[in-house]
Design a protein around this motif. Structure first.
Motif: not given
Length: 269
Positions: A55-74
């Motif tokens: 989406g526009t990162g509604q949940a991605t923010r929470g993943l990044l706040a844990r310090g995790w590396q994220v590949v987001g498919l949109e």
């Protein structure tokens, strides 16, 4: 059963409202991400996560706040553009324009966690569970968040009253308003456990609320696929009726309760 075409039909509507999606769609409780980390055992700063339907990162923010590396498919190009902008500087994130079912991971796999927040229901289950397992390392986890609109005891009766307007414009669901949270079971548990790729999942549940003014609430509705796809006269009649109902309330607001269900399962080796 044949595979369904990914990212088709109503699934494509969100991309027409990308900026509004970012402004109006709520995020997720911080406790959800704390429970995600505790249940999976993923340490801060060391996990590699594949997020499905960024989406526009509604949940991605929470993943990044844990310090995790994220590949987001949109799959939505406009949504991905907004996500890249709003997530810039928030952590190690790469947003890729692609439907999950057809994405080629290359050397980015394997991942520690495949995560889908209010997006899994758009996927073809004939493909999705197998693909998730293939992209995970041994001992990796699949986490699916399902979201429902609920009415706990003492919840706002606005949503029962507004059903009359939905029925008038032919958009009613026959449910008479949202259900109490305890009446809703986590929807993906049986399919996760029965897929042959994942163990029986652990489930965490979160009920929370947000107050909306009339215009804020209408902006939120304008990001829902069924409302985007409605005929102009349906939207006009529905939105005018909602404005009148909320304007007549002493506080001029409506309180919407959300239920998030976090379903986490380890990959079977």
């Amino acid at each position: 059963m044949g595979e369904q075409e990914p990212y088709a039909g109503l699934a494509t509507t969100f991309d027409t409202a990308a900026e509004l999606y970012e402004q109006a769609r709520p995020g997720y409780p911080e406790s959800l991400f704390a429970d995600l980390a505790a249940t999976t055992g993923l340490a801060s700063g060391s996990a590699r996560v594949l997020e499905i339907g960024t989406g526009t990162g509604q949940a991605t923010r929470g993943l990044l706040a844990r310090g995790w590396q994220v590949v987001g498919l949109e799959p939505g190009r406009e949504l991905a553009t907004v996500a890249r902008r709003v997530l810039a500087g928030q952590g190690d994130v790469r947003v890729v324009v692609s439907p999950f079912e057809r994405w080629e991971a290359g050397d980015l796999a394997p991942f520690d966690l495949v995560f889908a927040a209010t997006s899994w229901h758009w996927l073809d289950p004939e493909v999705a569970y197998r693909r998730a397992a293939e992209l995970l390392r041994p001992g990796g986890h699949l986490a699916i968040v399902a979201t429902e609109h609920v009415s706990p005891p003492g919840g706002d009766d606005f949503f029962r009253r507004v059903e009359r307007i939905y029925d008038e414009v032919g958009m009613g669901d026959g449910q008479g308003g949202p259900k109490p949270p305890e009446a809703i079971a986590a929807p993906d548990v049986a399919a996760m456990a029965g897929s042959g790729f994942f163990a029986h999942p652990t489930v965490h549940r979160y009920v929370w609320s947000r107050d909306y003014t009339a215009e804020e609430y209408l902006s939120l509705l304008s990001t829902y696929s069924g409302h985007i796809a409605a005929a102009p006269w349906q939207r006009r009649t529905l939105f005018d009726g909602i404005r009148e109902l909320i304007a007549a309330r002493p506080a001029g607001t409506v309180r919407k309760h959300y239920l998030n269900m976090l379903q986490i399962a380890v990959r079977l080796d």
